[in-house]
Write an enzyme that holds these catalytic residues in place. Structure first.
Site, PDB file in Angstrom:
ATOM      1  N   LEU A 109       0.914  -1.064   0.164  1.00 46.25           N
ATOM      2  CA  LEU A 109       0.063   0.017  -0.221  1.00 46.25           C
ATOM      3  C   LEU A 109       0.731   1.187  -0.005  1.00 46.25           C
ATOM      4  O   LEU A 109       0.310   2.520   0.078  1.00 46.25           O
ATOM      5  CB  LEU A 109      -0.791   0.009   1.321  1.00 46.25           C
ATOM      6  N   ASP A 155       4.696   4.150  -6.440  1.00 45.43           N
ATOM      7  CA  ASP A 155       4.205   4.588  -4.960  1.00 45.43           C
ATOM      8  C   ASP A 155       4.387   6.009  -4.752  1.00 45.43           C
ATOM      9  O   ASP A 155       3.464   6.849  -4.622  1.00 45.43           O
ATOM     10  CB  ASP A 155       5.180   4.066  -3.840  1.00 45.43           C
TER      11      ASP A 155
END
Length: 312
Positions: A109, A155
């Site tokens: 994540l 990311d």
């Protein structure tokens, strides 16, 4: 000053992106919070609130440290050091940085990138220097590269620019218009199913050995083509599930991830693993009419559940 930065999920295209195909990433409102304050001491103090850890460094030490020697503080320290270098600032006053995060770690994540980008914004803001998004993203990418040895822009770029990004060959374009508006109205669950059993590099190496991987990646690319045209949740959810079935052919799913995806299909619009696989997280597109049943079924499993939406 308080900075809040998102995390990210891969909606489509993980692993395929390694081979020059597209991936679609989305910034989500599972956030990290970076607070920076001036202090009277000649020190930089870092507090990792979630881990209950603190570190103090003399102002003149920061330029010469190797951040990799500082464990859980390494991303934050590297971000401070590189931002000061980039801005050509010799710190004269001390400051304290408090870091809190809602993002589960080591599950794809972007928790480290979120803290990195937040720290870059906090330090530049503390010195009243306004960095452009491309400067922030580049600094963030260099931090990840320095700490990890190599890095992807996925990311740091998704967390900097927010919204929806199409990533290809370590470049990106931001997707706006109808697709972005559609995703703004979608509610997702991130389900942290299990600790990842293998590192990303190991999983990438295993996928490399699969003979028909290119055919699978081409199918995933077709899924992305279809997804970018869709404006209803039922069809979008089906494509998420189709992407998951293709990822299973790469042997990166696990029985637990498959079980959570199955629950997401029965009580949501669709679901898939997100990230490198081998454990980690599932993303479910919520059908609000069945949300109670979905949560009831998920709560029978040993999982952590996070509500999220796109962050823009």
């Amino acid at each position: 000053m308080i900075i809040e930065t998102p995390s990210k999920v891969i909606l489509f295209g993980e692993h395929a992106v390694v081979y020059g195909y597209r991936a679609i990433s989305m910034a989500i409102d599972l956030t990290s919070t970076i607070e920076i304050k001036e202090t009277q001491e000649d020190e930089i103090i870092l507090n990792l609130n979630d881990l209950n850890k603190s570190l103090g460094l003399n102002l003149n030490e920061i330029k010469n440290i190797n951040p990799n020697n500082f464990g859980d503080f390494k991303y934050c320290l590297c971000a401070i050091k590189n931002t000061l270098d980039y801005l050509n600032i010799e710190p004269k006053t001390g400051f304290k940085i408090n870091i809190s995060s809602k993002i589960p770690i080591s599950c794809g994540l972007g928790s480290s990138a979120s803290i990195t980008i937040g720290t870059i914004k906090a330090v530049s803001g503390f010195y009243n220097k306004e960095l452009k998004d491309d400067e922030i993203a580049k600094l963030g990418y260099m931090v990840e590269k320095e700490i990890q040895g190599k890095a992807s822009i996925t990311d740091t770029s998704t967390i900097t620019y927010k919204g929806i990004l199409e990533i290809k060959n370590n470049k990106f374009r931001k997707i706006k218009g109808e697709f972005e508006e559609f995703l703004k109205n979608c509610k997702f669950l991130i389900v942290y199913a299990e600790k990842r059993k293998k590192k990303t590099a190991e999983l990438v190496n295993e996928v490399a050995k699969i003979e028909n991987k290119d055919e699978i990646f081409k199918e995933i690319d077709k899924v992305i083509d279809e997804a970018l045209k869709i404006k209803n949740k039922e069809d979008f959810g089906k494509l998420m599930t189709k992407n998951h079935e293709l990822l299973k052919k790469l042997n990166i799913s696990t029985p637990k991830l498959d079980r959570i995806v199955d629950i997401g299909n029965r009580f949501g619009f669709g679901a898939k693993l997100t990230g490198a696989g081998g454990g980690g997280c599932v993303i479910i597109l919520v059908n609000e009419e069945k949300e109670k049943e979905l949560l009831k079924e998920l709560n029978k499993e040993d999982v952590r559940i996070f509500n999220c939406r796109m962050m823009n």
